[in-house]
Design a protein around this motif. Structure first.
Motif, PDB file in Angstrom:
ATOM      1  N   LEU A  93      22.442  -5.059 -10.467  1.00  0.00           N
ATOM      2  CA  LEU A  93      21.596  -4.833  -9.294  1.00  0.00           C
ATOM      3  C   LEU A  93      20.495  -5.883  -9.232  1.00  0.00           C
ATOM      4  O   LEU A  93      19.938  -6.270 -10.261  1.00  0.00           O
ATOM      5  N   PRO A  94      20.152  -6.323  -8.022  1.00  0.00           N
ATOM      6  CA  PRO A  94      19.104  -7.341  -7.899  1.00  0.00           C
ATOM      7  C   PRO A  94      17.715  -6.737  -8.086  1.00  0.00           C
ATOM      8  O   PRO A  94      17.521  -5.531  -7.929  1.00  0.00           O
ATOM      9  N   ALA A  95      16.775  -7.597  -8.390  1.00  0.00           N
ATOM     10  CA  ALA A  95      15.379  -7.168  -8.460  1.00  0.00           C
ATOM     11  C   ALA A  95      14.837  -7.021  -7.045  1.00  0.00           C
ATOM     12  O   ALA A  95      15.352  -7.612  -6.098  1.00  0.00           O
ATOM     13  N   MET A  96      13.801  -6.237  -6.911  1.00  0.00           N
ATOM     14  CA  MET A  96      13.114  -6.102  -5.639  1.00  0.00           C
ATOM     15  C   MET A  96      11.845  -6.939  -5.724  1.00  0.00           C
ATOM     16  O   MET A  96      11.098  -6.834  -6.696  1.00  0.00           O
ATOM     17  N   GLU A  97      11.602  -7.771  -4.732  1.00  0.00           N
ATOM     18  CA  GLU A  97      10.389  -8.581  -4.717  1.00  0.00           C
ATOM     19  C   GLU A  97       9.314  -7.816  -3.958  1.00  0.00           C
ATOM     20  O   GLU A  97       9.251  -7.859  -2.725  1.00  0.00           O
ATOM     21  N   GLN A  98       8.481  -7.072  -4.698  1.00  0.00           N
ATOM     22  CA  GLN A  98       7.522  -6.173  -4.064  1.00  0.00           C
ATOM     23  C   GLN A  98       6.514  -6.905  -3.180  1.00  0.00           C
ATOM     24  O   GLN A  98       6.141  -6.404  -2.121  1.00  0.00           O
ATOM     25  N   ASP A  99       6.055  -8.071  -3.581  1.00  0.00           N
ATOM     26  CA  ASP A  99       5.070  -8.785  -2.768  1.00  0.00           C
ATOM     27  C   ASP A  99       5.649  -9.168  -1.411  1.00  0.00           C
ATOM     28  O   ASP A  99       4.963  -9.093  -0.387  1.00  0.00           O
ATOM     29  N   GLN A 100       6.905  -9.556  -1.385  1.00  0.00           N
ATOM     30  CA  GLN A 100       7.562  -9.892  -0.125  1.00  0.00           C
ATOM     31  C   GLN A 100       7.687  -8.643   0.750  1.00  0.00           C
ATOM     32  O   GLN A 100       7.412  -8.697   1.952  1.00  0.00           O
ATOM     33  N   TYR A 101       8.076  -7.535   0.166  1.00  0.00           N
ATOM     34  CA  TYR A 101       8.227  -6.296   0.930  1.00  0.00           C
ATOM     35  C   TYR A 101       6.879  -5.869   1.517  1.00  0.00           C
ATOM     36  O   TYR A 101       6.790  -5.492   2.684  1.00  0.00           O
ATOM     37  N   VAL A 102       5.842  -5.913   0.698  1.00  0.00           N
ATOM     38  CA  VAL A 102       4.525  -5.455   1.132  1.00  0.00           C
ATOM     39  C   VAL A 102       3.941  -6.376   2.198  1.00  0.00           C
ATOM     40  O   VAL A 102       3.300  -5.915   3.142  1.00  0.00           O
ATOM     41  N   SER A 103       4.192  -7.665   2.076  1.00  0.00           N
ATOM     42  CA  SER A 103       3.582  -8.622   3.003  1.00  0.00           C
ATOM     43  C   SER A 103       4.020  -8.413   4.453  1.00  0.00           C
ATOM     44  O   SER A 103       3.298  -8.800   5.370  1.00  0.00           O
ATOM     45  N   VAL A 104       5.162  -7.814   4.665  1.00  0.00           N
ATOM     46  CA  VAL A 104       5.633  -7.590   6.036  1.00  0.00           C
ATOM     47  C   VAL A 104       5.618  -6.116   6.440  1.00  0.00           C
ATOM     48  O   VAL A 104       6.109  -5.755   7.511  1.00  0.00           O
ATOM     49  N   ALA A 105       5.034  -5.274   5.622  1.00  0.00           N
ATOM     50  CA  ALA A 105       5.053  -3.837   5.897  1.00  0.00           C
ATOM     51  C   ALA A 105       3.971  -3.388   6.872  1.00  0.00           C
ATOM     52  O   ALA A 105       4.056  -2.295   7.437  1.00  0.00           O
ATOM     53  N   ASN A 106       2.940  -4.194   7.060  1.00  0.00           N
ATOM     54  CA  ASN A 106       1.844  -3.859   7.987  1.00  0.00           C
ATOM     55  C   ASN A 106       1.161  -2.536   7.669  1.00  0.00           C
ATOM     56  O   ASN A 106       0.811  -1.775   8.574  1.00  0.00           O
ATOM     57  N   PHE A 107       0.967  -2.255   6.396  1.00  0.00           N
ATOM     58  CA  PHE A 107       0.314  -1.006   6.002  1.00  0.00           C
ATOM     59  C   PHE A 107      -1.096  -0.885   6.568  1.00  0.00           C
ATOM     60  O   PHE A 107      -1.573   0.220   6.813  1.00  0.00           O
ATOM     61  N   ASN A 108      -1.778  -2.005   6.779  1.00  0.00           N
ATOM     62  CA  ASN A 108      -3.142  -1.959   7.309  1.00  0.00           C
ATOM     63  C   ASN A 108      -3.198  -1.408   8.728  1.00  0.00           C
ATOM     64  O   ASN A 108      -4.265  -1.018   9.195  1.00  0.00           O
ATOM     65  N   LYS A 109      -2.081  -1.371   9.416  1.00  0.00           N
ATOM     66  CA  LYS A 109      -2.035  -0.846  10.779  1.00  0.00           C
ATOM     67  C   LYS A 109      -1.763   0.655  10.816  1.00  0.00           C
ATOM     68  O   LYS A 109      -1.766   1.260  11.884  1.00  0.00           O
ATOM     69  N   LEU A 110      -1.515   1.255   9.656  1.00  0.00           N
ATOM     70  CA  LEU A 110      -1.207   2.682   9.597  1.00  0.00           C
ATOM     71  C   LEU A 110      -2.456   3.494   9.299  1.00  0.00           C
ATOM     72  O   LEU A 110      -3.351   3.049   8.582  1.00  0.00           O
ATOM     73  N   SER A 111      -2.485   4.692   9.822  1.00  0.00           N
ATOM     74  CA  SER A 111      -3.604   5.600   9.534  1.00  0.00           C
ATOM     75  C   SER A 111      -3.415   6.220   8.151  1.00  0.00           C
ATOM     76  O   SER A 111      -2.319   6.185   7.581  1.00  0.00           O
ATOM     77  N   TRP A 112      -4.498   6.797   7.636  1.00  0.00           N
ATOM     78  CA  TRP A 112      -4.394   7.505   6.351  1.00  0.00           C
ATOM     79  C   TRP A 112      -3.347   8.602   6.443  1.00  0.00           C
ATOM     80  O   TRP A 112      -2.578   8.823   5.507  1.00  0.00           O
TER      81      TRP A 112
END
Length: 93
Positions: free
Chosen positions: A12-31
């Motif tokens: 199984l491949p590794a997951m590149e967490q920084d790449q996933y997070v960088s495009v997730a737009n979490f800052n646009k989500l409410s608590w």
């Protein structure tokens, strides 16, 4: 964990967490949205864990080039949640 528990034989491949997070737009989500997402992922993970039979807990698979067992992955998931809860507590509460 799911793939190895279900007897996946391919590496199984590794997951590149920084790449996933960088495009997730979490800052646009409410608590509320963030907490609902966390609750959903946790609930689904616990549901998966409840379906793993005794033989699968010690089953090994390969992630990247390293062997790892289903039990080890589950242990890591639990610790990872605690890590995130500490980050939330330290940074935001």
């Amino acid at each position: 964990m799911l793939a190895i528990a279900r007897n996946e034989s391919a590496s199984l491949p590794a997951m590149e967490q920084d790449q996933y997070v960088s495009v997730a737009n979490f800052n646009k989500l409410s608590w509320a949205q963030l907490l609902a997402g966390l609750d959903t992922v946790r609930s689904n993970t616990l549901s998966l864990i409840s379906t793993i039979d005794d033989a699968a807990w010690v089953r090994n698979g390969i992630v990247m080039t390293s062997p790892v067992s289903v039990g080890t992955i589950a242990y890591g998931i639990a610790g990872h949640e605690l890590h995130h809860m500490k980050v939330i507590s330290d940074k935001y509460l």
